[in-house]
Write an enzyme that holds these catalytic residues in place. Structure first.
Site, PDB file in Angstrom:
ATOM      1  N   ARG A   1      19.848 -22.364  -7.196  1.00 43.02           N
ATOM      2  CA  ARG A   1      20.753 -21.522  -7.963  1.00 43.02           C
ATOM      3  C   ARG A   1      20.543 -20.068  -7.582  1.00 43.02           C
ATOM      4  NH1 ARG A   1      19.209 -24.744 -13.376  1.00 43.02           N
ATOM      5  NH2 ARG A   1      20.562 -26.544 -13.072  1.00 43.02           N
TER       6      ARG A   1
ATOM      7  N   ARG B   1      12.567 -24.055  -5.427  1.00 42.43           N
ATOM      8  CA  ARG B   1      13.432 -24.133  -4.249  1.00 42.43           C
ATOM      9  C   ARG B   1      13.734 -22.732  -3.710  1.00 42.43           C
ATOM     10  NH1 ARG B   1      18.453 -28.289  -5.469  1.00 42.43           N
ATOM     11  NH2 ARG B   1      17.321 -30.282  -5.313  1.00 42.43           N
TER      12      ARG B   1
ATOM     13  N   ASP C   1      22.187 -40.158  -3.265  1.00 38.66           N
ATOM     14  CA  ASP C   1      22.507 -39.176  -4.304  1.00 38.66           C
ATOM     15  C   ASP C   1      23.500 -38.106  -3.870  1.00 38.66           C
ATOM     16  OD1 ASP C   1      20.636 -40.516  -5.860  1.00 38.66           O
ATOM     17  OD2 ASP C   1      18.999 -39.164  -5.282  1.00 38.66           O
TER      18      ASP C   1
ATOM     19  N   ALA D   1      13.144 -43.675 -10.584  1.00 37.13           N
ATOM     20  CA  ALA D   1      14.500 -44.172 -10.837  1.00 37.13           C
ATOM     21  C   ALA D   1      14.405 -45.494 -11.583  1.00 37.13           C
ATOM     22  CB  ALA D   1      15.275 -44.359  -9.531  1.00 37.13           C
TER      23      ALA D   1
ATOM     24  N   LEU E   1       9.838 -40.710   2.671  1.00 37.22           N
ATOM     25  CA  LEU E   1       9.545 -39.463   3.376  1.00 37.22           C
ATOM     26  C   LEU E   1       8.264 -38.836   2.844  1.00 37.22           C
ATOM     27  CD1 LEU E   1      10.501 -37.406   5.488  1.00 37.22           C
ATOM     28  CD2 LEU E   1      11.719 -36.225   3.644  1.00 37.22           C
TER      29      LEU E   1
ATOM     30  N   LEU F   1      21.137 -29.833  -2.341  1.00 36.78           N
ATOM     31  CA  LEU F   1      19.869 -29.248  -1.866  1.00 36.78           C
ATOM     32  C   LEU F   1      19.937 -27.724  -1.802  1.00 36.78           C
ATOM     33  CD1 LEU F   1      18.689 -31.692   0.953  1.00 36.78           C
ATOM     34  CD2 LEU F   1      18.043 -31.664  -1.458  1.00 36.78           C
TER      35      LEU F   1
ATOM     36  N   CYS G   1      -2.696  -3.833   7.197  1.00 37.53           N
ATOM     37  CA  CYS G   1      -2.321  -4.077   8.594  1.00 37.53           C
ATOM     38  C   CYS G   1      -2.674  -2.862   9.446  1.00 37.53           C
ATOM     39  CB  CYS G   1      -0.838  -4.410   8.701  1.00 37.53           C
ATOM     40  SG  CYS G   1       0.261  -3.039   8.262  1.00 37.53           S
TER      41      CYS G   1
ATOM     42  N   SER H   1      18.807 -42.161 -11.724  1.00 41.61           N
ATOM     43  CA  SER H   1      17.661 -41.269 -11.898  1.00 41.61           C
ATOM     44  C   SER H   1      18.018 -39.967 -12.612  1.00 41.61           C
ATOM     45  CB  SER H   1      17.048 -40.931 -10.537  1.00 41.61           C
ATOM     46  OG  SER H   1      17.993 -40.282  -9.706  1.00 41.61           O
TER      47      SER H   1
ATOM     48  N   GLU I   1       0.823  -1.206   0.000  1.00 43.77           N
ATOM     49  CA  GLU I   1       0.000   0.000   0.000  1.00 43.77           C
ATOM     50  C   GLU I   1       0.861   1.261   0.000  1.00 43.77           C
ATOM     51  OE1 GLU I   1      -2.217  -2.964   2.759  1.00 43.77           O
ATOM     52  OE2 GLU I   1      -0.190  -2.621   1.988  1.00 43.77           O
TER      53      GLU I   1
END
Length: 380
Positions: free
Chosen positions: A218, A195, A211, A173, A314, A215, A87, A179, A64
């Site tokens: 870029r 990510r 692997d 895989a 997981l 994690l 707010c 994979s 705003e």
């Protein structure tokens, strides 16, 4: 508490301005956490576009304020379209309700009410000072754009996105475990974008051992078209979280590099001398950790959004516990016929237990398809 305005109370032409505000809000994805993404459009008393803006980074000017600054005196007697209730509290910045009053706007149109009791109340303040306030316009679209923050505030835990890449027959895989790469370079680049927009990337120890992933996302910067913002707003590196009940993460694992912060979630009774930040959690069962406790601890660290990438086991655990808010699947036009499935046991014993989803988006990415879906029932 303010309630949405009755259907039909907002003129149809307002939808164009609110749609623009929702698009503006999306420009803040990945840089506003732990704040929401918000967009604002201001039109003058004659209905002509006067100013616009979005919340670009935590601690920076709210949407705003940016839009009103651009509009200047043209805001007086005009209308402000805001994706989230203005707010009404003073934090790192002042209350937006007061800024709107000082600018002299005659009307404010709000898409979504603020569920945060510490910040809500802007609509009431505006109405008390004679400003017409309408709410509920394009609320569903605005909620989708702000799903991470709204989940965080309403449920007290981070919003969880599960991402997987697979062939058309659901294999992640080949039979020998290879994979890389099932999907196209364009799809992999899109994953890095997701990510970068997340506060934390979560993987299981199986993925780390198989692997050795980094994690990381870029490097990415968002160029702002608004002169009142910094020329580039850097994204903070997402926290890397490894779910590793028995503390088996190798000391030389790439996930422990200095490229980004890392947290290893282990069982409260696990014995380890691993030199890494540890989060000790209760066990949910002999082979897994209490994922609700994990999300609670991440929320205490102001982690608003979680991106789950690591492994079928997981993913199955998150689904079984009802903790997946969005699924992003990258499907490659390929068939394997055997090999690892994208999803492990997820608590489905009969067809009536199926985790039903609703498609939100289907988009070609390179040679692949990106499918985005959410649970048909979102009462998590």
């Amino acid at each position: 508490m303010d309630e949405p305005s009755p259907a039909g109370a907002v003129p149809d032409g307002d939808a164009l301005h609110m749609a623009r505000a929702i698009r503006l809000a999306a420009l803040g994805r990945g840089t506003t956490s732990p704040n929401p993404v918000v967009g604002c459009v201001v039109v003058d008393a004659a209905g002509a576009h006067a100013g616009e803006g979005f919340h670009a980074y935590a601690g920076g000017p709210h949407a705003e304020v940016v839009a009103l600054s651009e509009a200047g005196e043209r805001a007086r007697g005009g209308t402000a379209y805001v994706t989230l209730e203005p707010c009404d509290h003073t934090g790192r910045t002042g209350p937006c309700s007061q800024a709107l009053l000082e600018a002299g706007v005659a009307r404010v149109v709000v898409a979504v009410l603020d569920p945060n009791p510490e910040a809500a109340g802007g609509m009431s303040r505006l109405r008390a000072h004679g400003v017409r306030v309408d709410s509920g316009l394009m609320a569903e679209e605005a909620e989708r754009g702000n799903a991470e923050w709204l989940t965080f505030v309403r449920l007290g835990r981070p919003h969880v996105t599960w991402k997987f890449a697979a062939t058309l027959d659901g294999r992640s895989a080949a039979q020998d475990g290879t994979s890389q790469w099932i999907t196209s370079p364009e799809a992999r680049a899109d994953v890095h974008r997701l990510r970068a927009e997340s506060d934390a990337i979560v993987a299981g120890i199986g993925t780390v051992l198989a692997d050795d992933p980094r994690l990381t996302a870029r490097p990415d910067h968002r160029q702002s078209p608004y002169r009142s913002y910094p020329p580039a707003t850097p994204r903070r590196a997402p926290l890397r979280v490894v779910v590793d009940s028995e503390a088996r993460t190798p000391p030389g694992a790439r996930v422990l590099s200095s490229e980004a912060p890392t947290l290893i979630a282990v069982a409260d009774d696990a014995k380890t001398d691993l030199q890494a930040p540890l989060l000790r959690l209760p066990r949910a069962h002999p082979d897994g950790l209490d994922l609700r406790a994990l999300l609670t601890e991440l929320a205490r660290r102001e982690i608003v959004s979680v991106f789950v990438e690591g492994g079928p086991a997981l993913a199955g655990s998150f689904l079984r516990e009802g903790l997946v808010d969005r699924v992003v699947a990258y499907l490659a036009p390929a068939l394997l016929g055997s090999g690892a499935a994208a999803l492990g046991p997820a608590g489905v014993r009969t067809i009536t237990d199926t985790h039903r989803l609703v498609f939100e988006d289907v988009t070609p990415i390179g040679t692949d398809l990106r499918i985005t879906a959410r649970p048909a029932s979102e009462e998590n």
